[in-house]
Write a protein that holds these residues in place. Sequence first.
Motif, mmCIF file in Angstrom:
data_model
loop_
_atom_site.group_PDB
_atom_site.id
_atom_site.type_symbol
_atom_site.label_atom_id
_atom_site.label_comp_id
_atom_site.label_asym_id
_atom_site.label_seq_id
_atom_site.Cartn_x
_atom_site.Cartn_y
_atom_site.Cartn_z
ATOM 1 N N PHE A 73 0.841 -1.193 0.000
ATOM 2 C CA PHE A 73 0.000 0.000 0.000
ATOM 3 C C PHE A 73 0.879 1.247 0.000
ATOM 4 N N ILE A 74 0.720 2.058 -1.039
ATOM 5 C CA ILE A 74 1.393 3.355 -1.141
ATOM 6 C C ILE A 74 0.295 4.373 -1.432
ATOM 7 N N PRO A 75 0.064 5.330 -0.551
ATOM 8 C CA PRO A 75 -1.073 6.250 -0.705
ATOM 9 C C PRO A 75 -1.178 6.917 -2.067
ATOM 10 N N VAL A 76 -0.045 7.253 -2.668
ATOM 11 C CA VAL A 76 -0.094 7.958 -3.945
ATOM 12 C C VAL A 76 -0.738 7.114 -5.046
ATOM 13 N N GLY A 134 -5.514 1.575 5.483
ATOM 14 C CA GLY A 134 -5.045 2.253 4.284
ATOM 15 C C GLY A 134 -5.526 3.692 4.223
ATOM 16 N N VAL A 135 -6.785 3.911 4.573
ATOM 17 C CA VAL A 135 -7.313 5.272 4.570
ATOM 18 C C VAL A 135 -6.606 6.121 5.623
ATOM 19 N N GLY A 136 -6.250 5.497 6.745
ATOM 20 C CA GLY A 136 -5.478 6.221 7.755
ATOM 21 C C GLY A 136 -4.159 6.720 7.196
ATOM 22 N N MET A 137 -3.512 5.918 6.372
ATOM 23 C CA MET A 137 -2.274 6.345 5.715
ATOM 24 C C MET A 137 -2.531 7.521 4.772
ATOM 25 N N MET A 138 -3.663 7.504 4.083
ATOM 26 C CA MET A 138 -3.983 8.591 3.175
ATOM 27 C C MET A 138 -4.271 9.887 3.926
ATOM 28 N N VAL A 139 -5.015 9.781 5.023
ATOM 29 C CA VAL A 139 -5.311 10.970 5.832
ATOM 30 C C VAL A 139 -4.019 11.601 6.328
ATOM 31 N N TRP A 140 -3.096 10.771 6.805
ATOM 32 C CA TRP A 140 -1.828 11.292 7.281
ATOM 33 C C TRP A 140 -1.041 11.970 6.158
ATOM 34 N N SER A 141 -1.143 11.423 4.964
ATOM 35 C CA SER A 141 -0.407 11.978 3.833
ATOM 36 C C SER A 141 -0.863 13.401 3.500
ATOM 37 N N VAL A 142 -2.134 13.692 3.738
ATOM 38 C CA VAL A 142 -2.642 15.040 3.492
ATOM 39 C C VAL A 142 -1.894 16.062 4.347
ATOM 40 N N PHE A 143 -1.548 15.652 5.576
ATOM 41 C CA PHE A 143 -0.885 16.567 6.501
ATOM 42 C C PHE A 143 0.637 16.428 6.478
ATOM 43 N N SER A 144 1.121 15.309 5.955
ATOM 44 C CA SER A 144 2.556 15.082 5.854
ATOM 45 C C SER A 144 2.857 14.577 4.452
ATOM 46 N N SER A 146 5.252 13.709 2.670
ATOM 47 C CA SER A 146 6.130 12.555 2.444
ATOM 48 C C SER A 146 5.380 11.238 2.605
ATOM 49 N N GLY A 147 4.240 11.278 3.282
ATOM 50 C CA GLY A 147 3.456 10.065 3.477
ATOM 51 C C GLY A 147 2.884 9.489 2.201
ATOM 52 N N TRP A 148 2.750 10.318 1.169
ATOM 53 C CA TRP A 148 2.186 9.831 -0.090
ATOM 54 C C TRP A 148 3.027 8.726 -0.711
ATOM 55 N N CYS A 250 -9.217 12.667 0.232
ATOM 56 C CA CYS A 250 -7.772 12.768 0.458
ATOM 57 C C CYS A 250 -7.014 12.788 -0.863
ATOM 58 N N ASN A 251 -7.505 12.013 -1.820
ATOM 59 C CA ASN A 251 -6.790 11.897 -3.088
ATOM 60 C C ASN A 251 -6.785 13.198 -3.879
ATOM 61 N N THR A 252 -7.665 14.124 -3.526
ATOM 62 C CA THR A 252 -7.627 15.426 -4.203
ATOM 63 C C THR A 252 -6.342 16.178 -3.886
ATOM 64 N N GLN A 253 -5.663 15.764 -2.813
ATOM 65 C CA GLN A 253 -4.386 16.371 -2.440
ATOM 66 C C GLN A 253 -3.195 15.548 -2.920
ATOM 67 N N ASN A 254 -3.484 14.460 -3.623
ATOM 68 C CA ASN A 254 -2.441 13.577 -4.144
ATOM 69 C C ASN A 254 -1.564 14.353 -5.139
ATOM 70 N N PRO A 255 -0.260 14.403 -4.914
ATOM 71 C CA PRO A 255 0.609 15.163 -5.842
ATOM 72 C C PRO A 255 0.617 14.606 -7.265
ATOM 73 N N LEU A 256 0.169 13.370 -7.450
ATOM 74 C CA LEU A 256 0.123 12.783 -8.781
ATOM 75 C C LEU A 256 -1.293 12.616 -9.291
ATOM 76 N N SER A 257 -2.269 13.215 -8.600
ATOM 77 C CA SER A 257 -3.675 12.985 -8.932
ATOM 78 C C SER A 257 -4.042 13.451 -10.337
ATOM 79 N N SER A 258 -3.276 14.371 -10.887
ATOM 80 C CA SER A 258 -3.569 14.872 -12.224
ATOM 81 C C SER A 258 -2.989 14.017 -13.330
ATOM 82 N N LEU A 259 -2.225 12.967 -12.926
ATOM 83 C CA LEU A 259 -1.580 12.126 -13.926
ATOM 84 C C LEU A 259 -2.394 10.871 -14.167
#
Length: 261
Positions: A73-76, A134-144, A146-148, A250-259
Amino acid sequence: MNNAFNRGGFGLGSGPSLSTLFSRRRIAASWRNGGAVVTGGIIVACVLIWLVEIALRVFAPNALNAMLSNTVFIPVYAVSRPWIFLSAMFLHATNLLHVLFNMLTLWSIGPVLEKMMGHWRFLTLYVLAGLGGGVGMMVWSVFSPSGWVTASYGASGALFGLFAAVLIVFRRIGADIRSMSIWIGINVLMPLVVPGIAWQAHAGGFVIGGLLTWLLVSGVPALRKTSFARRMWIYASAVFVLLLAVALLCNTQNPLSSLTY
């Protein structure tokens, strides 16, 4: 809870016997008698997959890397590869401690809940709690951020959901939770002692397992007199929709969400 949760059979450490795990006749009898068939099945699946990981590490490390790159599981990648929410729950590090500790924990608490809830409802709780990890990892990634790109895997998220469920049920019926508190305490402290443990997944699994169990034992007053099976279907569906909504948000904040992956 319409006899779904009762006062019988709360001793921890009463996991399924090895003979039950591998005998078709005894599996069938155990299923009819409310034995820990699902718990045993999860343990067998996790151990077999771990053995495959070990074999690949020794004989085909490139194949192991390819397998893990598509299953951990990788949030990105969570939304573009939704299967990793589930596949990561059955993977463990290629060392004995990770899989052994998780399976011993499941062996200790799984049969308690499976007997109280029934096989399929227990499996539903386990899977939803794992998805919550897994969703917990995504929530954390929004605030950190590097978690993505932080990889996580293992049964711990689901196990923490079981911890929350047992605590709520035991408190409800007034059962002794001291032995359970020891297990929970050890697991909570593990990230402070062992580096690289995804405590965010633990938190996510705990919240979802606790939420679903609280809904089942309390929940909407209008549903309290309905059957346990019906309540599980309604509440589990609602929790799944909640998880889906949070993951997509959370995925709306994904740095790769536009790809496009």
